[in-house]
Design an enzyme around this catalytic site. Structure first.
Site, PDB file in Angstrom:
ATOM      1  N   ASN A  68       1.135  -8.417   5.192  1.00  0.00           N
ATOM      2  CA  ASN A  68       0.793  -9.361   4.870  1.00  0.00           C
ATOM      3  C   ASN A  68       1.999 -10.704   3.871  1.00  0.00           C
ATOM      4  OD1 ASN A  68       2.079  -7.238   2.812  1.00  0.00           O
ATOM      5  ND2 ASN A  68       0.495  -7.639   1.126  1.00  0.00           N
ATOM      6  N   GLU A  72       7.306   1.301  -1.485  1.00  0.00           N
ATOM      7  CA  GLU A  72       5.961   0.608  -1.881  1.00  0.00           C
ATOM      8  C   GLU A  72       4.896   0.600  -1.102  1.00  0.00           C
ATOM      9  OE1 GLU A  72       6.832  -0.252  -4.941  1.00  0.00           O
ATOM     10  OE2 GLU A  72       9.340  -0.516  -4.613  1.00  0.00           O
ATOM     11  N   CYS A  77      -0.508  -6.328  -2.281  1.00  0.00           N
ATOM     12  CA  CYS A  77      -0.211  -5.306  -3.285  1.00  0.00           C
ATOM     13  C   CYS A  77      -1.110  -5.068  -4.794  1.00  0.00           C
ATOM     14  CB  CYS A  77       0.378  -4.376  -2.611  1.00  0.00           C
ATOM     15  SG  CYS A  77       2.411  -5.305  -3.414  1.00  0.00           S
TER      16      CYS A  77
HETATM   17  N1  LIG Z   1       3.415  -1.779  -3.429  1.00  0.00           N
HETATM   18  C1  LIG Z   1       3.838  -2.922  -2.376  1.00  0.00           C
HETATM   19  O1  LIG Z   1       4.781  -3.271  -2.411  1.00  0.00           O
HETATM   20  C2  LIG Z   1       3.341  -3.340  -1.135  1.00  0.00           C
HETATM   21  C3  LIG Z   1       2.103  -2.462  -0.649  1.00  0.00           C
HETATM   22  N2  LIG Z   1       1.447  -2.848   0.201  1.00  0.00           N
HETATM   23  C4  LIG Z   1       0.779  -2.520   0.613  1.00  0.00           C
HETATM   24  O2  LIG Z   1      -0.093  -2.152   2.323  1.00  0.00           O
HETATM   25  C5  LIG Z   1      -0.994  -1.746   2.522  1.00  0.00           C
HETATM   26  C6  LIG Z   1      -1.531  -3.425   3.837  1.00  0.00           C
HETATM   27  O3  LIG Z   1      -0.781  -3.433   4.644  1.00  0.00           O
HETATM   28  P1  LIG Z   1      -0.743  -2.986   6.156  1.00  0.00           P
HETATM   29  O4  LIG Z   1       0.188  -3.356   7.244  1.00  0.00           O
HETATM   30  O5  LIG Z   1      -2.403  -2.951   6.958  1.00  0.00           O
HETATM   31  O6  LIG Z   1      -0.359  -1.329   6.169  1.00  0.00           O
HETATM   32  P2  LIG Z   1       0.274  -0.036   7.054  1.00  0.00           P
HETATM   33  O7  LIG Z   1       0.416   1.096   6.414  1.00  0.00           O
HETATM   34  O8  LIG Z   1      -0.836  -0.194   8.256  1.00  0.00           O
HETATM   35  O9  LIG Z   1       1.276  -0.699   7.858  1.00  0.00           O
HETATM   36  C7  LIG Z   1       2.438  -1.584   7.498  1.00  0.00           C
HETATM   37  C8  LIG Z   1       4.134  -0.952   8.710  1.00  0.00           C
HETATM   38  O10 LIG Z   1       4.129   0.701   8.739  1.00  0.00           O
HETATM   39  C9  LIG Z   1       3.015   0.606  10.528  1.00  0.00           C
HETATM   40  N3  LIG Z   1       3.178   1.528  10.917  1.00  0.00           N
HETATM   41  C10 LIG Z   1       1.815   2.084  10.641  1.00  0.00           C
HETATM   42  N4  LIG Z   1       2.070   3.441  11.375  1.00  0.00           N
HETATM   43  C11 LIG Z   1       3.229   3.814  11.893  1.00  0.00           C
HETATM   44  C12 LIG Z   1       3.765   5.617  11.049  1.00  0.00           C
HETATM   45  N5  LIG Z   1       2.775   6.698  12.239  1.00  0.00           N
HETATM   46  N6  LIG Z   1       5.279   5.492  11.414  1.00  0.00           N
HETATM   47  C13 LIG Z   1       5.631   4.636  11.168  1.00  0.00           C
HETATM   48  N7  LIG Z   1       5.320   3.207  11.045  1.00  0.00           N
HETATM   49  C14 LIG Z   1       4.139   3.144  11.024  1.00  0.00           C
HETATM   50  C15 LIG Z   1       2.650  -0.250  10.276  1.00  0.00           C
HETATM   51  O11 LIG Z   1       3.051  -0.842  11.943  1.00  0.00           O
HETATM   52  P3  LIG Z   1       1.327  -1.440  12.629  1.00  0.00           P
HETATM   53  O12 LIG Z   1       1.481  -2.724  12.002  1.00  0.00           O
HETATM   54  O13 LIG Z   1       2.034  -1.617  13.967  1.00  0.00           O
HETATM   55  O14 LIG Z   1       0.512  -0.516  12.689  1.00  0.00           O
HETATM   56  C16 LIG Z   1       3.719  -1.695   9.690  1.00  0.00           C
HETATM   57  O15 LIG Z   1       4.283  -1.674  10.176  1.00  0.00           O
HETATM   58  C17 LIG Z   1      -1.981  -2.290   1.795  1.00  0.00           C
HETATM   59  O16 LIG Z   1      -1.999  -0.363   1.127  1.00  0.00           O
HETATM   60  C18 LIG Z   1      -0.593  -2.451  -0.084  1.00  0.00           C
HETATM   61  O17 LIG Z   1      -1.420  -2.099  -0.551  1.00  0.00           O
HETATM   62  C19 LIG Z   1       1.692  -3.861   1.180  1.00  0.00           C
HETATM   63  C20 LIG Z   1       2.711  -4.973   0.333  1.00  0.00           C
HETATM   64  C21 LIG Z   1       3.848  -4.635  -1.159  1.00  0.00           C
HETATM   65  O1  LIG Z   2       3.062  -7.621  -0.401  1.00  0.00           O
HETATM   66  C1  LIG Z   2       2.545  -7.872  -2.050  1.00  0.00           C
HETATM   67  O2  LIG Z   2       1.199  -7.815  -2.119  1.00  0.00           O
HETATM   68  C2  LIG Z   2       3.165  -8.393  -2.845  1.00  0.00           C
HETATM   69  O3  LIG Z   2       4.498  -7.599  -2.548  1.00  0.00           O
HETATM   70  C3  LIG Z   2       2.706  -8.905  -3.841  1.00  0.00           C
HETATM   71  O4  LIG Z   2       3.438 -10.446  -4.226  1.00  0.00           O
HETATM   72  P1  LIG Z   2       2.847 -11.011  -5.157  1.00  0.00           P
HETATM   73  O5  LIG Z   2       2.253 -10.389  -6.495  1.00  0.00           O
HETATM   74  O6  LIG Z   2       3.903 -12.105  -5.300  1.00  0.00           O
HETATM   75  O7  LIG Z   2       2.115 -12.008  -4.396  1.00  0.00           O
END
Ligand SMILES: NC(=O)C1=CN([C@@H]2O[C@H](COP(=O)(O)OP(=O)(O)OC[C@H]3O[C@@H](n4cnc5c(N)ncnc54)[C@H](OP(=O)(O)O)[C@@H]3O)[C@@H](O)[C@H]2O)C=CC1
Ligand SMILES: O=C(O)[C@H](O)COP(=O)(O)O
Length: 472
Positions: A152, A248, A282
């Protein structure tokens, strides 16, 4: 078909295997990126390990110079990078540009925070030290880091791990999200143009489910910084060769409304917080918790605001854009249907076209419905009605997540008192939940993560103390 190569030791990898990147707006293949195997992944770690010796020994001014060059190149190429984000993750063009500009600022802030960090020193005048000594504690790099970023914020959440880490002398194996790989590769190409030596930044691509285990189990790893979902985080925690982890993860940020003061402004703040980038943040507001009386007043105002949102393509700069993939859209649809089955009332029309889901405001959401607890990562906002302020805190805390909460109230003293009762990393008072400003520490508790991100915090988490003590 355009192909983008993983980069190890500053060399493009071509093993003949490719992974398709789908444009979420069209569901058509947009380009291909390398699909690596364990052989290349091991090579990436070897390169990072041997580069560490040279990079960590390099004068910090030289590392800073390369980081500044990198920032300049990122900004110089912002239009191209933004176009990639539009096609690769369906982020609106204006949000894509602002993510890139924010990233440039992040690098500047990283350098200034680093320059302002003081050496920790003690001498014999220090409380508790009786010996005639002088002690100094330096921060030195930990070694080889793994950075795994989500789809994202593919630019910002990658650089926020890499920039503080390389400035302090670490090297990385960087795994961008599959949707986000093209921009990840372009960032590393720009780093090479900026003068980054071979092996310092290695970008490895491939499906996480195929290559993730081989990455995190590698024995060269000194620390891992991961942003993504709870499920993947748990797997990494179980398998990783290093237990030095900053995670995170997801969130279920609540907007708690204590009284009926200023509801028009609150409604517009909540809708901006809940629906930007279709709720794929997130920190998005993912539930409103308030009393029946306040809900009766604010729900029509929220509805008005939701109906103002633009829905369409990222190229049109719409706020509501297609979700990252069909599976995510199916999940959001399932959450809506489940809430309705549990007697929730949809205050806006429910509509979907492929990955595009129109924004949905759901009132009277029952606590037994999934959307009361699960993270949709999509454009739904549930309103949960309770009786008292104590109930608001109780329902907020019953979530497994603990990222952020916002409390809206004219009584800031009460809001401040309640802030200490909420089980989250950060509480916002009269402002929507959000990660920025970037100099602030950013953290989640419970299932939302552990460790802290942020500029200074990432400098700290990618380094350790080295003490030198001498007799005076
Ligand atoms: N708290 C925070 O700061 C934030 C949290 N998020 C959270 O992230 C999620 C959305 O992002 P999303 O990309 O869909 O998350 P994912 O957990 O699906 O993927 C995150 C990363 O992990 C990789 N990945 C997937 N499977 C594995 C594995 N088995 N071992 C190591 N790495 C792996 C993914 O690769 P691939 O794409 O190839 O599967 C990607 O690079 C939401 O739950 C959101 O809340 C997002 C942003 C900020
Ligand atoms: O990945 C996310 O969702 C971000 O860490 C959120 O960042 P923002 O609150 O600045 O949009």
């Amino acid at each position: 078909m355009k192909q983008y190569h993983s980069i190890i030791n500053n060399k493009k990898i071509d093993n003949g295997n490719w992974l398709e990147i789908i444009n979420p707006s069209t569901n058509q293949v947009y380009a291909q990126v390398s699909a690596l195997t364990k052989i290349e992944l091991d090579e990436a770690f070897k390169s990072a390990r041997s580069a560490f010796k040279i990079w960590s020994a390099l004068n910090v001014e030289k590392r800073k110079e390369i980081l500044v060059n990198w920032k300049k190149l990122i900004l110089l190429n912002k239009e191209e990078l933004a176009q990639i984000l539009v096609s690769e993750v369906a982020k609106s063009h204006k949000d894509a540009l602002s993510e890139i500009i924010r990233t440039g600022e992040y690098i500047d802030l990283t350098i200034s925070e680093f320059e302002n960090m003081e050496l920790l020193t003690f001498d014999n005048t220090y409380n508790g030290i009786q010996e005639n000594i002088y002690a100094e504690y330096h921060r030195i790099p930990k070694g080889v880091g793994v950075a795994i970023s989500p789809f994202n914020y593919p630019v910002n959440l990658s650089i926020s791990k890499l920039a503080p880490g390389i400035l302090t002398g670490n090297t990385f194996v960087f795994k961008p999200a599959t949707q986000g790989s093209i921009v990840g590769i372009r960032l590393i190409e720009l780093a090479i143009e900026a003068g980054i030596p071979a092996g310092v930044l290695n970008v490895v691509t491939g499906k996480g489910k195929d290559i993730g285990d081989d990455i995190v189990k590698n024995n060269e790893i000194d620390f891992i910084s991961f942003t993504g979902s709870v499920g993947v985080g748990n797997r990494i925690k179980e398998l990783a060769s290093s237990k030095d982890l900053v995670f995170e993860l997801g969130g279920k940020d609540a907007a708690i409304i204590l009284d009926d003061h200023n509801l028009e402004n609150i409604a517009s703040d909540i809708v901006a917080g809940a629906f930007s980038y279709s709720g794929q943040r997130c920190t998005a507001i993912k539930r409103v918790i308030t009393t029946n009386a306040i809900a009766d007043k604010i729900s029509p105002l929220l509805k008005l605001e939701v109906e103002k949102l633009t829905v369409g393509l990222p190229t049109e700069n719409s706020t509501i854009v297609p979700l990252i993939d069909k599976k995510s859209a199916d999940y959001v649809e399932e959450l809506i249907n489940d809430a309705i089955r549990h007697q929730a009332i949809a205050l806006t029309s429910i509509k979907r076209k492929e990955n595009l889901i129109w924004p949905v405001l759901l009132d009277k959401v029952a606590l037994k419905s999934k959307v009361a607890w699960e993270e949709p990562f999509g454009p739904i906002l549930p309103i949960i009605r309770v009786e008292t302020i104590d109930d608001m805190i109780k329902v907020a805390n019953e979530s497994n997540f603990g990222l952020q909460t916002t409390i809206y109230s004219k009584d800031e003293k009460l809001a401040y008192e309640l802030a200490f009762k909420l089980e989250v990393g950060t509480i916002n008072i009269n402002r929507r939940t959000q990660r920025g400003p970037d100099v602030l520490p950013f953290l989640g508790v419970k299932d939302s993560g552990f460790g802290v991100q942020g500029i200074k915090e990432t400098i700290m988490s990618t380094t350790r103390y080295k003490g030198i003590i001498r007799k005076k």
